[in-house]
Design a protein around this motif. Structure first.
Motif, PDB file in Angstrom:
ATOM      1  N   GLU A   4     -46.457 -14.822  22.105  1.00  0.00           N
ATOM      2  CA  GLU A   4     -47.158 -16.022  21.644  1.00  0.00           C
ATOM      3  C   GLU A   4     -46.270 -16.850  20.719  1.00  0.00           C
ATOM      4  OE1 GLU A   4     -50.893 -16.999  18.779  1.00  0.00           O
ATOM      5  OE2 GLU A   4     -51.202 -15.463  20.305  1.00  0.00           O
ATOM      6  N   ALA A   5     -45.586 -16.177  19.812  1.00  0.00           N
ATOM      7  CA  ALA A   5     -44.768 -16.893  18.833  1.00  0.00           C
ATOM      8  C   ALA A   5     -43.547 -17.541  19.472  1.00  0.00           C
ATOM      9  CB  ALA A   5     -44.338 -15.938  17.719  1.00  0.00           C
ATOM     10  N   GLU A   6     -42.929 -16.832  20.418  1.00  0.00           N
ATOM     11  CA  GLU A   6     -41.704 -17.350  21.018  1.00  0.00           C
ATOM     12  C   GLU A   6     -41.965 -18.099  22.316  1.00  0.00           C
ATOM     13  OE1 GLU A   6     -37.445 -15.811  22.691  1.00  0.00           O
ATOM     14  OE2 GLU A   6     -38.397 -14.575  21.190  1.00  0.00           O
ATOM     15  N   GLY A   7     -43.122 -17.873  22.926  1.00  0.00           N
ATOM     16  CA  GLY A   7     -43.405 -18.495  24.214  1.00  0.00           C
ATOM     17  C   GLY A   7     -42.487 -17.959  25.296  1.00  0.00           C
ATOM     18  N   CYS A   8     -42.307 -16.650  25.301  1.00  0.00           N
ATOM     19  CA  CYS A   8     -41.321 -16.036  26.186  1.00  0.00           C
ATOM     20  C   CYS A   8     -41.973 -15.139  27.230  1.00  0.00           C
ATOM     21  CB  CYS A   8     -40.316 -15.230  25.359  1.00  0.00           C
ATOM     22  SG  CYS A   8     -41.036 -13.799  24.526  1.00  0.00           S
ATOM     23  N   SER A   9     -41.150 -14.633  28.120  1.00  0.00           N
ATOM     24  CA  SER A   9     -41.594 -13.708  29.158  1.00  0.00           C
ATOM     25  C   SER A   9     -41.860 -12.335  28.555  1.00  0.00           C
ATOM     26  CB  SER A   9     -40.519 -13.571  30.234  1.00  0.00           C
ATOM     27  OG  SER A   9     -39.385 -12.894  29.688  1.00  0.00           O
ATOM     28  N   LEU A  10     -42.552 -11.501  29.319  1.00  0.00           N
ATOM     29  CA  LEU A  10     -42.801 -10.133  28.887  1.00  0.00           C
ATOM     30  C   LEU A  10     -41.486  -9.384  28.709  1.00  0.00           C
ATOM     31  CD1 LEU A  10     -44.618  -7.779  28.196  1.00  0.00           C
ATOM     32  CD2 LEU A  10     -44.864  -7.340  30.667  1.00  0.00           C
ATOM     33  N   GLN A  11     -40.544  -9.563  29.626  1.00  0.00           N
ATOM     34  CA  GLN A  11     -39.256  -8.862  29.512  1.00  0.00           C
ATOM     35  C   GLN A  11     -38.526  -9.256  28.234  1.00  0.00           C
ATOM     36  OE1 GLN A  11     -37.912  -6.277  31.410  1.00  0.00           O
ATOM     37  NE2 GLN A  11     -36.647  -6.264  29.575  1.00  0.00           N
ATOM     38  N   ARG A  12     -38.534 -10.539  27.909  1.00  0.00           N
ATOM     39  CA  ARG A  12     -37.894 -10.988  26.666  1.00  0.00           C
ATOM     40  C   ARG A  12     -38.613 -10.397  25.448  1.00  0.00           C
ATOM     41  NH1 ARG A  12     -34.022 -11.913  23.244  1.00  0.00           N
ATOM     42  NH2 ARG A  12     -34.420 -13.620  21.834  1.00  0.00           N
ATOM     43  N   ALA A  13     -39.947 -10.344  25.480  1.00  0.00           N
ATOM     44  CA  ALA A  13     -40.709  -9.760  24.378  1.00  0.00           C
ATOM     45  C   ALA A  13     -40.364  -8.280  24.200  1.00  0.00           C
ATOM     46  CB  ALA A  13     -42.205  -9.939  24.608  1.00  0.00           C
ATOM     47  N   PHE A  48     -49.862  -5.003  20.927  1.00  0.00           N
ATOM     48  CA  PHE A  48     -50.213  -6.159  20.100  1.00  0.00           C
ATOM     49  C   PHE A  48     -48.968  -6.834  19.537  1.00  0.00           C
ATOM     50  CE2 PHE A  48     -54.109  -3.576  19.853  1.00  0.00           C
ATOM     51  CZ  PHE A  48     -55.014  -4.494  20.364  1.00  0.00           C
ATOM     52  N   ALA A  49     -47.967  -6.036  19.174  1.00  0.00           N
ATOM     53  CA  ALA A  49     -46.710  -6.611  18.671  1.00  0.00           C
ATOM     54  C   ALA A  49     -46.027  -7.431  19.759  1.00  0.00           C
ATOM     55  CB  ALA A  49     -45.784  -5.507  18.169  1.00  0.00           C
ATOM     56  N   MET A  50     -45.995  -6.908  20.969  1.00  0.00           N
ATOM     57  CA  MET A  50     -45.378  -7.654  22.066  1.00  0.00           C
ATOM     58  C   MET A  50     -46.155  -8.917  22.396  1.00  0.00           C
ATOM     59  SD  MET A  50     -43.638  -5.067  24.694  1.00  0.00           S
ATOM     60  CE  MET A  50     -43.735  -3.360  24.249  1.00  0.00           C
ATOM     61  N   GLN A  51     -47.472  -8.851  22.319  1.00  0.00           N
ATOM     62  CA  GLN A  51     -48.281 -10.048  22.543  1.00  0.00           C
ATOM     63  C   GLN A  51     -47.981 -11.104  21.478  1.00  0.00           C
ATOM     64  OE1 GLN A  51     -52.192  -8.290  22.547  1.00  0.00           O
ATOM     65  NE2 GLN A  51     -52.327  -8.356  24.781  1.00  0.00           N
TER      66      GLN A  51
END
Length: 83
Positions: A42-51, A35-38
């Protein structure tokens, strides 16, 4: 390799709060990793790797600055989570 700094995330979340880090920090400390990564994505509009990278950096900051706020030890934290 230069790493991007952790962004100042501001987004309106479901609970009505505007400071995304407050909610994300709570998720991290409660071991709600996915949930934190999601929320980061969402907040940054970034890729999964960046998250994942942002999450790891924020996790380390919180472990240093707020160690007593975590529900589990560092050794137990990531058990059962596979990325």
């Amino acid at each position: 390799m230069q790493t991007n700094p952790i962004p100042k995330l501001t987004v309106v979340l479901q609970d009505g709060r505007v400071d995304a880090w407050e909610s994300i920090d709570d998720l991290i400390m409660q071991r709600r990793i996915i949930f934190a990564m999601q929320a980061i994505r969402e907040a940054e509009g970034c890729s999964l790797q960046r998250a994942i990278d942002v999450f790891a950096e924020r996790y380390e900051i919180l472990r240093r600055t707020r160690p007593d706020d975590f529900e589990v030890s560092r050794d137990e934290y990531g058990r059962g989570v596979y990325t």
